[in-house]
Design an enzyme around this catalytic site. Structure first.
Site, mmCIF file in Angstrom:
data_model
loop_
_atom_site.group_PDB
_atom_site.id
_atom_site.type_symbol
_atom_site.label_atom_id
_atom_site.label_comp_id
_atom_site.label_asym_id
_atom_site.label_seq_id
_atom_site.Cartn_x
_atom_site.Cartn_y
_atom_site.Cartn_z
ATOM 1 N N GLU A 161 43.101 -34.602 -7.906
ATOM 2 C CA GLU A 161 41.931 -35.153 -7.214
ATOM 3 C C GLU A 161 41.104 -34.103 -6.473
ATOM 4 O O GLU A 161 39.881 -34.211 -6.391
ATOM 5 C CB GLU A 161 42.358 -36.247 -6.220
ATOM 6 C CG GLU A 161 42.724 -37.568 -6.855
ATOM 7 C CD GLU A 161 44.183 -37.671 -7.267
ATOM 8 O OE1 GLU A 161 44.856 -36.617 -7.365
ATOM 9 O OE2 GLU A 161 44.643 -38.796 -7.499
ATOM 10 N N ALA A 180 42.683 -42.932 -12.008
ATOM 11 C CA ALA A 180 41.722 -44.005 -11.744
ATOM 12 C C ALA A 180 40.497 -43.710 -12.598
ATOM 13 O O ALA A 180 40.264 -42.557 -12.991
ATOM 14 C CB ALA A 180 41.362 -44.018 -10.273
HETATM 15 N N1 DAK Z 1 38.650 -41.833 -15.895
HETATM 16 C C1 DAK Z 1 37.753 -42.210 -16.828
HETATM 17 N N2 DAK Z 1 37.788 -41.802 -18.101
HETATM 18 C C2 DAK Z 1 38.795 -40.973 -18.459
HETATM 19 C C3 DAK Z 1 39.764 -40.522 -17.537
HETATM 20 C C4 DAK Z 1 39.670 -40.999 -16.193
HETATM 21 N N3 DAK Z 1 40.565 -40.659 -15.253
HETATM 22 N N4 DAK Z 1 40.604 -39.690 -18.182
HETATM 23 C C5 DAK Z 1 40.174 -39.634 -19.475
HETATM 24 N N5 DAK Z 1 39.095 -40.411 -19.627
HETATM 25 C C6 DAK Z 1 38.308 -40.622 -20.839
HETATM 26 C C7 DAK Z 1 37.495 -39.385 -21.184
HETATM 27 O O1 DAK Z 1 36.295 -39.338 -20.404
HETATM 28 C C8 DAK Z 1 37.234 -39.625 -22.666
HETATM 29 O O2 DAK Z 1 36.210 -40.603 -22.762
HETATM 30 P P1 DAK Z 1 34.949 -40.325 -23.722
HETATM 31 O O3 DAK Z 1 34.402 -38.975 -23.327
HETATM 32 O O4 DAK Z 1 35.553 -40.342 -25.113
HETATM 33 O O5 DAK Z 1 34.030 -41.500 -23.468
HETATM 34 C C9 DAK Z 1 38.533 -40.313 -23.137
HETATM 35 O O6 DAK Z 1 39.168 -40.824 -21.961
HETATM 36 C C10 DAK Z 1 39.511 -39.344 -23.812
HETATM 37 O O7 DAK Z 1 39.716 -38.251 -22.925
HETATM 38 P P2 DAK Z 1 39.446 -36.711 -23.363
HETATM 39 O O8 DAK Z 1 38.522 -36.652 -24.503
HETATM 40 O O9 DAK Z 1 39.125 -35.974 -22.119
HETATM 41 O O10 DAK Z 1 40.925 -36.331 -23.889
HETATM 42 P P3 DAK Z 1 41.552 -34.872 -23.878
HETATM 43 O O11 DAK Z 1 42.806 -34.990 -24.667
HETATM 44 O O12 DAK Z 1 40.576 -33.833 -24.256
HETATM 45 O O13 DAK Z 1 41.963 -34.609 -22.341
HETATM 46 C C11 DAK Z 1 42.870 -35.194 -20.155
HETATM 47 C C12 DAK Z 1 42.909 -35.404 -21.731
HETATM 48 C C13 DAK Z 1 43.805 -36.207 -19.535
HETATM 49 C C14 DAK Z 1 43.340 -33.771 -19.849
HETATM 50 C C15 DAK Z 1 41.402 -35.382 -19.700
HETATM 51 O O14 DAK Z 1 40.911 -36.626 -20.205
HETATM 52 C C16 DAK Z 1 41.270 -35.403 -18.206
HETATM 53 O O15 DAK Z 1 41.277 -34.360 -17.562
HETATM 54 N N6 DAK Z 1 41.118 -36.616 -17.628
HETATM 55 C C17 DAK Z 1 40.902 -36.765 -16.224
HETATM 56 C C18 DAK Z 1 42.206 -36.589 -15.512
HETATM 57 C C19 DAK Z 1 42.014 -36.708 -14.019
HETATM 58 O O16 DAK Z 1 41.321 -35.917 -13.383
HETATM 59 N N7 DAK Z 1 42.653 -37.709 -13.479
HETATM 60 C C20 DAK Z 1 42.570 -37.972 -12.099
HETATM 61 C C21 DAK Z 1 41.398 -38.840 -11.899
HETATM 62 S S1 DAK Z 1 41.052 -39.013 -10.209
HETATM 63 C C22 DAK Z 1 41.192 -44.343 -5.285
HETATM 64 C C23 DAK Z 1 42.419 -43.826 -5.187
HETATM 65 C C24 DAK Z 1 42.806 -42.936 -6.084
HETATM 66 C C25 DAK Z 1 41.951 -42.521 -7.025
HETATM 67 C C26 DAK Z 1 40.692 -43.037 -7.116
HETATM 68 C C27 DAK Z 1 40.306 -43.964 -6.257
HETATM 69 N N8 DAK Z 1 40.794 -45.218 -4.343
HETATM 70 C C28 DAK Z 1 41.710 -45.430 -3.306
HETATM 71 C C29 DAK Z 1 39.546 -45.768 -4.303
HETATM 72 C C30 DAK Z 1 42.413 -41.590 -7.943
HETATM 73 C C31 DAK Z 1 41.592 -40.774 -8.504
HETATM 74 C C32 DAK Z 1 41.983 -40.226 -9.761
HETATM 75 O O17 DAK Z 1 42.896 -40.671 -10.399
#
Ligand code: DAK
Length: 253
Positions: A133, A64
């Site tokens: 998360e 997300a």
């Molecule tokens: N959200 C927003 N932006 C994201 C993102 C995300 N989940 N994942 C990547 N990006 C963005 C990065 O911020 C970066 O943007 P800029 O800095 O260039 O502006 C761009 O995409 C490229 O990413 P990286 O530069 O970080 O690329 P790398 O190859 O270095 O790393 C990575 C790739 C996938 C390992 C890294 O980007 C990363 O760790 N991303 C976050 C992964 C993560 O933690 N995902 C889980 C997110 S929490 C909900 C229910 C569920 C959820 C939320 C709400 N409700 C019921 C309300 C779920 C929550 C989640 O999914």
């Protein structure tokens, strides 16, 4: 903004999530668009199977959109969770046609939860999957605490959720998180072969089979997850976890 590309190949709809600059992270507009596309497909009898994939060769969906929900409070978090379930995740899980996730790279957080809501998951050998998360001060809020346990069992699911472990495609296949893995250039071919195998079957039988497979699923668990997810938005740990991501540093819990 158009975030979803749709291609129809005979009886198969291929939906490609397209926000490559942010690794296809799910924002509200994207969720709404995907939901609307599914509504159109639901009533189109010519389409018998849906494939969902991500644009590019790096990411299915990296979660997300953390930037979008970074400043949400408890009520907004709970509402976001409920809307996501109603508009997308439950809609896919209870869809009247098979939905196949073709995981072509990162499937993290909400991205893996999207794949978990699909009926069949396959992945490319470069895919990486996890529910990180808890590292953000959150829990999986789109059904991950329920569906992952159901799909791979409590032992492996607890390890993945509680340690924020990311698994590679080979391990994902071993633990049954995906049913098969492919070279990246063969993934869509694999998905279409699976889709064609479904297309040969009776649409009414497929719809009933999906309903029956879902029958044991406990909706109380999903509702409980929504509440627990929302409550974490009121904590300082959530603020720290999300700030750390945005500031590109490790969180200090
Ligand atoms: N959200 C927003 N932006 C994201 C993102 C995300 N989940 N994942 C990547 N990006 C963005 C990065 O911020 C970066 O943007 P800029 O800095 O260039 O502006 C761009 O995409 C490229 O990413 P990286 O530069 O970080 O690329 P790398 O190859 O270095 O790393 C990575 C790739 C996938 C390992 C890294 O980007 C990363 O760790 N991303 C976050 C992964 C993560 O933690 N995902 C889980 C997110 S929490 C909900 C229910 C569920 C959820 C939320 C709400 N409700 C019921 C309300 C779920 C929550 C989640 O999914």
């Amino acid at each position: 903004m158009k975030f979803i590309n749709i291609n129809i190949e005979s009886n198969i709809a291929i939906l490609t999530i397209s926000r490559p600059k942010y690794l296809n992270a799910l924002n509200q507009k994207l969720i709404e668009e995907l939901s609307n596309k599914l509504d159109l497909i639901r009533s189109n009898e010519k389409i018998r199977v849906v494939i969902i994939s991500g644009e590019g060769n790096k990411s299915f969906v990296a979660g997300a959109d953390i930037k979008e929900f970074a400043n949400f409070n408890k009520e907004e978090g709970e509402l976001l969770s409920k809307n996501g379930h109603d508009y997308l995740f439950d809609k896919i899980a209870n869809f009247n046609k098979p939905v196949i996730a073709a995981i072509n790279g990162y499937a993290l957080g909400g991205g893996l939860e999207l794949a978990l809501a699909c009926h069949i998951r396959i992945a490319s050998i470069n895919a990486k999957m996890g529910l990180p998360e808890c590292s953000l001060g959150l829990i999986p809020g789109y059904g991950g605490t329920q569906r992952l346990v159901r799909i791979i069992g409590e032992s492996k699911a607890s390890e993945m959720i509680l340690t924020s472990k990311i698994v590679n495609a080979q391990d994902a296949e071993k633990i049954g998180l995906v049913s098969s893995i492919f070279n990246p250039d063969q993934l869509m071919h694999g998905a279409i072969n699976l889709a064609n195998a479904c297309v040969k079957n009776s649409p009414k039988a497929l719809e009933k089979a999906i309903m029956c497979i879902n029958k044991n699923f406990d909706n109380m668990g999903l509702q409980f997850e929504q509440k627990a997810f929302g409550s974490l938005f009121a904590t300082n740990e959530f603020k720290e976890g999300v700030s750390a991501f945005l500031e590109k540093r490790k969180p200090n819990f």
